[in-house]
Design an enzyme around this catalytic site. Structure first.
Site, short mmCIF file in Angstrom:
data_model
loop_
_atom_site.label_atom_id
_atom_site.label_comp_id
_atom_site.label_asym_id
_atom_site.label_seq_id
_atom_site.Cartn_x
_atom_site.Cartn_y
_atom_site.Cartn_z
N ASN A 167 94.51 70.80 13.78
CA ASN A 167 93.50 69.88 14.28
C ASN A 167 94.08 68.56 14.74
OD1 ASN A 167 90.64 68.87 14.48
ND2 ASN A 167 91.41 67.46 12.91
N ASP A 275 93.72 63.59 17.39
CA ASP A 275 92.99 64.85 17.45
C ASP A 275 93.44 65.68 18.65
OD1 ASP A 275 90.64 66.29 16.11
OD2 ASP A 275 90.12 66.40 18.23
N ASP A 306 94.17 74.08 7.30
CA ASP A 306 93.50 72.82 7.02
C ASP A 306 92.48 72.48 8.11
OD1 ASP A 306 93.47 70.16 5.55
OD2 ASP A 306 94.02 69.49 7.57
N HIS A 310 86.98 71.71 12.21
CA HIS A 310 87.07 70.67 13.22
C HIS A 310 87.82 71.12 14.47
CE1 HIS A 310 85.28 68.17 10.26
NE2 HIS A 310 86.33 68.17 9.47
N GLU A 340 90.13 76.45 5.42
CA GLU A 340 89.45 75.42 4.65
C GLU A 340 88.32 74.87 5.51
OE1 GLU A 340 89.69 70.81 3.36
OE2 GLU A 340 90.33 71.67 5.25
#
Length: 607
Positions: A167, A275, A306, A310, A340
């Site tokens: 991410n 990002d 992780d 997103h 996650e």
């Protein structure tokens, strides 16, 4: 040896037998550990910086300067403390003795050592601020030391999982419109793909609204990402990221900081971290190359992913098959990849197995219900409802069996903290029993049980995040050392690798039983009994006509109960706890359970 509170000599005899059984099971699996399915594993999750310091020479990572340069300050809970990969390798006996078959390492890649505004800095000891995706962080050691750890684990029949991040990278990019990088998120409605700098800005990418950015054909029509802000890389950091393509702001969303739910979750800078523009095929292929290389070079056995929620689903639909194919080409048929998502309801959690096509997800729903029922005395009906929703996952019950289950972690806090905070007047004996019961539910119900390092030594903690990331080697953090541990007179100022700790012994017994009984790993799960409020929860694990019944008492009063089963015989044998030699009749198992106790019973005949 540390003085241990609670159960003593009678338990030691059982523990010795359990360790012997576990050692035999592990030895039998050494030559074929790659064949184990995800649900066969017991995962031990560890943050390398907080586990064991095998090489003090790398504590400062070779950076020089002060703690704001190298990030090492063992007295501060937010800085590096000195744990490393060599220390982990030296403690493999300890981890395997607990019964773990897979080690999940917190991120071990090169991080930006220190980030944060002046006076509020902290260090990348946790591993989530990556600059070099190809190299082990020098605070943890070298790439060769990672290879040594993986090879040593594989020689024991143990697997190694890496924590990966797609991410974001470390916080390097700045925006000219912002003071101290405090940039509010700018939406696609106010700053669309077709205008640079807002609705009245320069026209770019005419005729393209970005609804199908994920394909190379469509993305090639973009001149560059729409920049809601004007990004730049500060002097001296132009080439800090590796591979080199990561240094170009064109590969990032550049829309400001993560905030409210919605599109910001996909496009915003999480905690200010840069990002990645994961809709861009160049970024997709770049990340496939990065993480595929870790599989190719080291034979890694799985990935914990992780911040998966997103990242856009189209990225995962390309990335996951590529990782599974790289693993198969490396001779790894059962690569365990799980997301996650931080979703505590089964529906939103299962969505990631359908839309994003993750093979497995970290079972946050399990954690939430386990804490509610066992730590807080909730209804065991909630457990029934949880497991009855397993068909919601893509793949149904088979997926649920491979979802890693856990009762606490490095973000939310430890299970013992939930137990203590919910029962402030409880005795230490009750607290220990509740913590053990939570681990028993995790170990014997469906899923791949995941032990958070230190839980087996009675670590409690004072909260989540930094307050749940104590040192296993002697700590210099006053806040950690002032928090009493369960089951021992030791504190975190001591070295805590004691195989005689009552929780270590109890978990080792559980893992030995699980390793020896395939039904407890691969069997179907059928809920048998639950109640309104605390009390009885019972379920069966069934495989190839064999039935194992697990019964638990989550309440403070003794129980005498009958549990219905499919067993055609009334002959039973105890795998753990008190089980009757015979039941009153086929199809019914009579059990007596003390408060916060459990029993694991196997039928001596096929169902």
């Amino acid at each position: 040896m540390q003085k241990i509170k609670g159960r003593k000599a009678p338990f030691l005899t059982a523990f010795a037998g359990a360790v012997s059984l576990l050692a035999g099971a592990a030895a039998a699996q050494n030559d074929s550990f790659r064949d184990r399915l995800p649900e066969d594993e017991v995962i031990y999750f560890v943050l390398p910086d907080r586990f064991e310091n095998g090489d003090p020479a790398n504590d400062e990572g070779g950076f020089g300067g002060d703690r704001l340069t190298h990030g090492f300050d063992p007295t501060h809970k937010g800085f590096f403390h000195g744990g490393d990969l060599r220390g982990l390798t030296e403690r493999l006996d300890y981890i395997q003795g607990l019964g773990a078959t897979a080690i999940w390492l917190g991120p071990i890649y090169m991080n930006k050592p220190v980030q944060g505004s002046p006076g509020a800095e902290s260090a990348g000891y946790h591993g989530y601020w990556i600059t070099d995706f190809t190299r082990v962080d020098p605070h943890f050691g070298t790439n060769d030391e990672l290879a040594a750890l993986v090879n040593a684990a594989h020689a024991r029949g143990m697997k190694v999982y890496l924590d990966i991040i797609t991410n974001h990278t470390a916080d390097v990019i700045r925006y000219r419109e912002c003071l101290e990088n405090d940039c509010a998120f700018r939406s696609r409605a106010d700053y669309p793909w077709t205008r640079r700098g807002g609705l009245d800005g320069e026209a770019i990418n005419e005729g393209f609204l970005g609804d199908e950015v994920g394909s190379a054909e469509n993305f090639s029509r973009l001149t560059r990402p729409d920049w809601a802000y004007t990004p730049y890389v500060p002097a001296g950091e132009e080439n800090v990221k590796v591979p080199a393509w990561l240094n170009d702001p064109i590969h990032y969303h550049n829309r400001g900081n993560f905030g409210q739910p919605g599109e910001v979750g996909l496009y915003g800078d999480f905690a200010g971290l840069d990002d990645l523009f994961t809709e861009d095929p160049r970024v997709v292929q770049g990340l496939i190359d990065i993480y595929g290389d870790w599989i190719d070079r080291y034979g890694i056995d799985g990935f914990r992913v992780d911040t998966a929620r997103h990242v856009n689903p189209e990225f995962w639909q390309a990335f996951i098959p590529a990782m599974l194919e790289r693993a198969r080409a490396r001779g790894i048929p059962n690569f365990h990849i799980f997301a996650e998502t931080y979703e505590f309801e089964v529906g939103p959690l299962a969505r990631f197995t359908h839309l994003d096509r993750f093979p497995y997800v970290l079972d946050f729903a399990f954690q939430g219900v386990a804490a509610e029922v066992i730590a807080r005395g909730g209804s065991t009906h909630d457990l029934r409802l949880l497991f009855e929703q397993d068909p919601a996952y893509a793949g149904g019950a088979a997926t649920a069996r491979g979802n890693p289950t856990f009762v606490g972690n490095h973000d939310m806090g430890r299970f013992a903290m939930f137990v203590r905070d919910s029962n402030p007047e409880a005795s230490e004996e009750e607290l220990l029993k509740r913590v053990e019961l939570g681990h028993a539910l995790m170990m014997f119900a469906r899923g791949a049980p995941t032990i958070y390092y230190g839980d087996e030594q009675g670590f409690v903690g004072l909260g989540g995040d930094q307050d749940a990331r104590q040192d296993m080697f002697p700590s210099q953090v006053e806040r950690y050392n002032g928090d009493p541990l369960l089951g021992t007179d030791a504190t975190t100022a001591d070295s805590n690798f004691d195989p005689a700790h009552p929780l270590y012994r109890a978990i080792a017994e559980m893992t030995a039983v699980r390793a020896a009984e395939p039904a407890l790993r691969r069997g179907d799960m059928v809920v048998r009994e639950s109640v309104e409020g605390p009390g009885l929860f019972a379920f069966s694990r069934r495989l190839d006509g064999r039935e194992v019944v697990v019964a638990m008492n989550t309440g403070a009063e003794p129980l005498g109960v009958n549990v219905w089963t499919d067993a055609a015989s009334d002959n039973w044998r105890a795998l753990q706890g008190a089980c009757p030699v015979a039941s009153s009749a086929p199809g019914s198992l009579a059990l007596s359970l003390e408060p916060f106790a459990y029993a694991v019973c196997v039928s001596e005949s096929e169902s």
